[in-house]
Design a protein around this motif. Structure first.
Motif, PDB file in Angstrom:
ATOM      1  N   GLU A  41      -2.604  -7.779  -9.151  1.00 44.35           N
ATOM      2  CA  GLU A  41      -3.754  -7.616  -8.984  1.00 44.35           C
ATOM      3  C   GLU A  41      -4.103  -6.630  -7.790  1.00 44.35           C
ATOM      4  OE1 GLU A  41      -6.254  -8.089  -6.165  1.00 44.35           O
ATOM      5  OE2 GLU A  41      -4.966  -9.163  -4.808  1.00 44.35           O
ATOM      6  N   THR A  42      -5.004  -5.561  -7.910  1.00 44.09           N
ATOM      7  CA  THR A  42      -5.047  -4.437  -7.186  1.00 44.09           C
ATOM      8  C   THR A  42      -5.090  -4.563  -5.499  1.00 44.09           C
ATOM      9  OG1 THR A  42      -7.604  -4.249  -7.151  1.00 44.09           O
ATOM     10  CG2 THR A  42      -6.166  -3.290  -9.279  1.00 44.09           C
TER      11      THR A  42
ATOM     12  N   HIS B 104       4.199 -12.246  -7.122  1.00 41.87           N
ATOM     13  CA  HIS B 104       5.163 -13.146  -6.303  1.00 41.87           C
ATOM     14  C   HIS B 104       6.300 -13.982  -6.575  1.00 41.87           C
ATOM     15  CE1 HIS B 104       4.319 -16.665  -3.205  1.00 41.87           C
ATOM     16  NE2 HIS B 104       5.270 -15.965  -2.968  1.00 41.87           N
ATOM     17  N   ASP B 105       6.609 -13.948  -8.061  1.00 40.98           N
ATOM     18  CA  ASP B 105       7.521 -14.665  -8.647  1.00 40.98           C
ATOM     19  C   ASP B 105       8.847 -13.515  -8.507  1.00 40.98           C
ATOM     20  OD1 ASP B 105       6.578 -16.984  -9.492  1.00 40.98           O
ATOM     21  OD2 ASP B 105       5.984 -16.065 -11.494  1.00 40.98           O
TER      22      ASP B 105
ATOM     23  N   LYS C  63      13.397  -6.419  -1.838  1.00 37.93           N
ATOM     24  CA  LYS C  63      12.807  -5.144  -2.283  1.00 37.93           C
ATOM     25  C   LYS C  63      11.314  -4.763  -2.217  1.00 37.93           C
ATOM     26  CE  LYS C  63      16.976  -3.900  -4.889  1.00 37.93           C
ATOM     27  NZ  LYS C  63      17.540  -3.476  -6.391  1.00 37.93           N
ATOM     28  N   THR C  64      10.790  -5.979  -2.373  1.00 37.60           N
ATOM     29  CA  THR C  64       9.132  -6.095  -2.485  1.00 37.60           C
ATOM     30  C   THR C  64       8.901  -7.333  -1.715  1.00 37.60           C
ATOM     31  OG1 THR C  64       7.187  -6.119  -3.719  1.00 37.60           O
ATOM     32  CG2 THR C  64       9.254  -7.075  -4.616  1.00 37.60           C
ATOM     33  N   ASN C  65       7.846  -7.394  -1.195  1.00 41.52           N
ATOM     34  CA  ASN C  65       7.059  -8.582  -0.617  1.00 41.52           C
ATOM     35  C   ASN C  65       5.787  -9.083  -0.985  1.00 41.52           C
ATOM     36  OD1 ASN C  65       5.636  -6.738   0.702  1.00 41.52           O
ATOM     37  ND2 ASN C  65       6.443  -7.278   2.681  1.00 41.52           N
ATOM     38  N   HIS C  66       5.368  -8.528  -2.105  1.00 39.78           N
ATOM     39  CA  HIS C  66       3.988  -8.805  -2.686  1.00 39.78           C
ATOM     40  C   HIS C  66       3.796 -10.400  -3.142  1.00 39.78           C
ATOM     41  CE1 HIS C  66       2.118  -4.813  -2.989  1.00 39.78           C
ATOM     42  NE2 HIS C  66       3.275  -4.655  -2.047  1.00 39.78           N
TER      43      HIS C  66
END
Length: 883
Positions: free
Chosen positions: A730-731, A835-836, A845-848
């Motif tokens: 989601e944005t 998130h998964d 490499k990502t924390n979203h």
């Protein structure tokens, strides 16, 4: 003819009296002048000298009485009287004269002559002896004392006059009447000189033909005039009246014109007044008015003193200058070039030679040209009624075998020309062209009309044609199995008029048919068959060739026509045809899960069902007409809720193993279970029948961007280069719209982008899902189709957005053969949130954590509940089961 009275003096006793003498006036165009001969003088009227004529001294040949009579008469009247009654030019040069001369001085002068004389040049034109005197009682009455008055008349035709001695039509011409004692008219003589003669001065002419003949202006006609006397150089001049200058001149050779001579006998040159000359078209502008001049001149080059006749001007250009045409047919179907079409222009009326030219546009050279005869085209006449020649504007002609080059573009040029040789253009000719649309010899086509099994292999019928066959004239048919040649035969092509009709411009399409048998053991082939049709330059077909390849012909094919699933059973029917069924009498149904693990097998006994429809489609597979089957199986517990594939197996092993041939079904969901009531939002969706939007494809990032590096290639983290998971984003932008998000990613794709966006109203795909997106770090980018949810407001709007997101997820899973399954910590599963990805495979490499926070906020705010990936998974399964 007008009768003129001439009054002469004579004596009656002591008185002088007048007596009228009747004289005939000169006929048409030739008149006598006003000068008169003095009839009461003893001298001759010679313009050179005045001579006194005395009686002849020698009278010994006359009788005594006659001599005495003449002597007595001469004493009474020694005058010389005469008159020219008429002088007519007849037969275009002969002078017909009549008149009288009475004088006692004629005694002893028995040779009578008439002489034509040009007093201007002091030249005699010719003389004619008068044979026989004519009675003239009128003259005798007028001159009773002149012995020969009663026989003073004469009439003669003067032939062979030398008119070349007359230098001008206005020369002073006279007729001399002479009595002479010499046989040739010389010696002692007495003359009577006539009044002047005026020749006809009319200028008569006619242009019989002024036309274009064989690339020249042909001019024929005549010009008859006595004004040509003394002007022996006859020229025909071509004059450009529009430009106001002479174009050319030709010296004319006299042409006999007896027809003109008959109408104009009084014109001396009428007999030879004709001309026939030609002018080159090199410097002639046919759009101008052209005029012909006939000129008689006294100098060699046609200048000097001259007399001209200007014929009526003519403009050769037609009033309608349109130029229309169409090539109906460019036909190479029999190996020779024939063409048909039409070319309508009124220029053809002056450019009467019609040519067709074959032009190689690729190297700018002429290949061939032919002269053609036009044929009727009433359809063209109807369409172009203003063009007079349209009704006869068609052509249908053959160039025969011509030297053509495959791949070159050729044009047909239709030309109307004034030239009757070559291609209608020698640098001086006038012509009008139409260049029809070029035809490029790059065509090829084929058809496999029948590919069927025989007891020894295969029979193949059809046709093949190619422009490459122009210089590659060895046709072959080659059978490939999985790309490898297994049979070859040289073709003897046969007539196919049906192909020629459809492909007339394709080289030798009319001789393109084939019917061959290939000796091949069907049991030795598998995978796919392909027919290769070749035209080769080499006789063995192995070098210098051009190929056309057919579609793939599968050697193992089938279909599960019907799959009916109940709570406990699955009923299946279909067909399975293979070239390798020989010696494989057993058939099995085998079930695999989505990972390829066998779940169930069952022997099929209801087999060899007649399927003529399959035989019609696959005639090259032996016994395809007995390929049908049907079977019913119980659903074991381990199949329920799973995505499975069915296998129909033909084998030589009674247990279903051994040597076998398998056909796989598409993935099938066995009673996929979903629970839409577990979550209040999903229940709202189900209760209100909320459906999904259609997917709008607007690839602002497209295949063209692959070369520039904007899009990567296939998926780098999967074995087959296809995606095996879907990531939901989601944005995190509470105030933006879908349009704004799309524009942002279009402008900032180097930072990140996804494949699609969804909101409550629409689903928009902005990048092709066959290529990776940059939305969640690797390895997820190399595995996943990814989309963003735009933040929306309102319960109904949010519910619609979730449906659109679930539908897009299910649609892409189905497209790429995925089955809905939740993400697992071991990296398996097909449904993932951002998130998964962070938790299981990103390795920092990502924390979203999206879309967790967005879903929690909207679910609590509008529905008083929660919404997680587990809830979304149920919605995805719902949409998946309804695809």
């Amino acid at each position: 003819m007008e009768i003129k009275k001439h009054y002469k003096l004579y004596k009656d006793g002591k008185q002088w009296c007048c007596m009228a003498l009747a004289a005939a006036a000169v006929s048409a165009s030739l008149m006598l002048g006003n000068a008169s001969v003095k009839a009461d003088t003893t001298t001759t009227n010679d313009p050179q000298t005045e001579q006194v004529v005395t009686p002849a001294a020698d009278s010994t040949s006359q009788t005594t009485d006659l001599a005495a009579q003449e002597k007595a008469a001469q004493v009474k009247d020694n005058g010389n009287y005469g008159w020219l009654d008429s002088a007519n030019v007849v037969n275009n040069g002969n002078l017909q004269v009549s008149g009288w001369q009475a004088t006692n001085q004629a005694a002893g002068k028995d040779n009578r002559y008439v002489i034509a004389y040009d007093s201007t040049t002091n030249t005699e034109l010719g003389r004619t002896k008068v044979n026989g005197n004519l009675a003239r009682p009128d003259v005798a009455k007028a001159y009773p004392n002149v012995v020969n008055a009663k026989d003073a008349g004469y009439q003669a035709t003067m032939n062979n006059l030398d008119w070349s001695k007359v230098k001008n039509v206005d020369d002073h011409l006279q007729i001399v009447s002479r009595y002479s004692n010499a046989a040739n008219g010389e010696g002692d003589h007495v003359d009577s000189w006539s009044q002047p003669i005026n020749l006809d001065k009319s200028n008569n002419a006619y242009l019989d033909n002024f036309s274009i003949v064989n690339n020249q202006l042909q001019v024929t006609g005549w010009n008859a005039t006595n004004k040509a006397l003394g002007k022996n150089n006859h020229y025909i001049i071509l004059f450009d009246r529009t430009a106001g200058h002479e174009l050319a001149r030709q010296k004319a050779t006299a042409v006999a014109r007896p027809d003109v001579a008959k109408v104009y006998p009084q014109v001396i040159n009428a007999q030879n007044s004709g001309f026939n000359v030609s002018f080159s078209l090199a410097n002639v502008d046919l759009n101008h008015e052209l005029q012909v001049i006939s000129r008689y001149s006294d100098v060699q080059n046609g200048e000097g003193n001259n007399v001209n006749y200007w014929y009526a001007p003519k403009k050769f250009t037609p009033s309608n200058t349109s130029n229309q045409g169409y090539l109906d047919n460019f036909n190479l179907s029999n190996g020779e070039l024939t063409v048909a079409g039409w070319h309508a222009t009124d220029y053809s009326q002056i450019e009467s030679n019609h040519y067709l030219i074959l032009f190689d546009k690729s190297n700018n050279t002429q290949v061939a040209s032919i002269r053609v005869t036009n044929v009727a085209r009433p359809d063209v006449a109807k369409a172009y009624s203003a063009v007079q020649s349209a009704g006869q504007s068609g052509f249908n002609a053959s160039f025969g075998k011509v030297n053509l080059t495959p791949g070159h573009a050729y044009q047909i040029v239709s030309r109307y020309s004034t030239l009757a040789e070559g291609n209608g253009d020698n640098g001086q000719s006038k012509f009008t062209d139409i260049w029809f649309a070029p035809v490029t010899l790059n065509q090829q086509a084929y058809s496999i009309d029948n590919f069927s099994a025989t007891k020894d292999g295969f029979n193949v019928t059809g046709w093949v044609a190619s422009d490459q066959a122009i210089n590659k004239q060895n046709p072959y048919l080659i059978l490939l199995n999985n790309g490898k040649e297994i049979a070859r035969t040289k073709l003897s092509l046969t007539d196919r008029p049906d192909v020629a009709k459809v492909y007339p411009s394709l080289y030798n399409s009319g001789k393109s048919g084939f019917d061959v048998n290939l000796k091949v053991d069907p049991a030795t082939v598998n995978g796919t068959l392909k027919i290769l049709l070749r035209f080769a330059g080499s006789t063995d077909g192995k070098t210098d060739f051009s190929d056309q390849t057919s579609q793939d012909y599968p050697t193992n094919t089938g279909n599960f026509d019907n799959v009916h699933i109940t709570a406990t059973k699955v009923s299946l029917s279909g067909w399975h045809a293979s070239t390798q069924v020989a010696n494989r009498p057993y058939e099995y149904l085998i079930v695999l899960d989505n990972g390829g693990k066998e779940l169930y097998r069952q022997q099929i006994t209801d087999k060899d069902i007649t399927r003529n429809d399959v035989q019609n489609v696959y005639p090259y597979i032996k016994e395809a007409n007995k390929s049908g089957f049907q079977v019913t199986m119980d659903i074991p517990a381990n199949m329920q809720g799973h995505l499975v594939r069915f296998i129909h197996r033909i084998t030589d092993d009674q247990q279903g193993n051994g040597n076998y041939v398998d056909f796989y079904s598409n993935p099938v969901i066995i009673n996929l279970q979903y629970n839409m009531n577990a979550n209040g939002i999903n229940r709202y969706i189900l209760d209100n029948g909320i459906g999904h939007a259609n997917i709008t494809v607007n690839h602002v990032l497209n295949e063209a961007n692959v070369a520039s590096g904007i899009l990567t290639g296939k998926y780098s983290e999967t074995k087959d280069g296809k995606p095996n998971m879907v990531v939901v984003h989601e944005t995190a932008n509470p105030n933006d719209s879908m349009g704004g998000e799309i524009n942002y990613e279009k402008a900032n794709y180097n930072d990140a982008f996804v494949h699609a966006f969804v909101d409550g109203n629409q689903i928009v795909e902005i990048a092709p899902t066959d290529h990776e997106a940059w939305g969640a770090a690797y390895p997820a980018n190399g595995r996943a189709v990814q989309f963003e949810q735009v933040e929306v407001y309102g319960a109904n709007n949010f519910a619609h957005e979730l449906v659109n997101a679930a539908y897009y997820t299910a649609y892409k899973m189905n497209e790429y053969g995925m089955f809905p399954s939740l993400a697992q910590s071991d990296g398996t599963g097909s449904l993932w949130s951002h998130h998964d990805v962070t938790r299981y495979i990103a390795n920092g490499k990502t924390n979203h954590t999206d879309p967790d926070g967005y879903w929690t906020n909207r679910a609590s705010r509008y529905f008083g509940t929660s919404y997680t990936m587990n809830d979304f998974f149920e919605l995805v399964k719902y949409e998946y089961s309804h695809l």
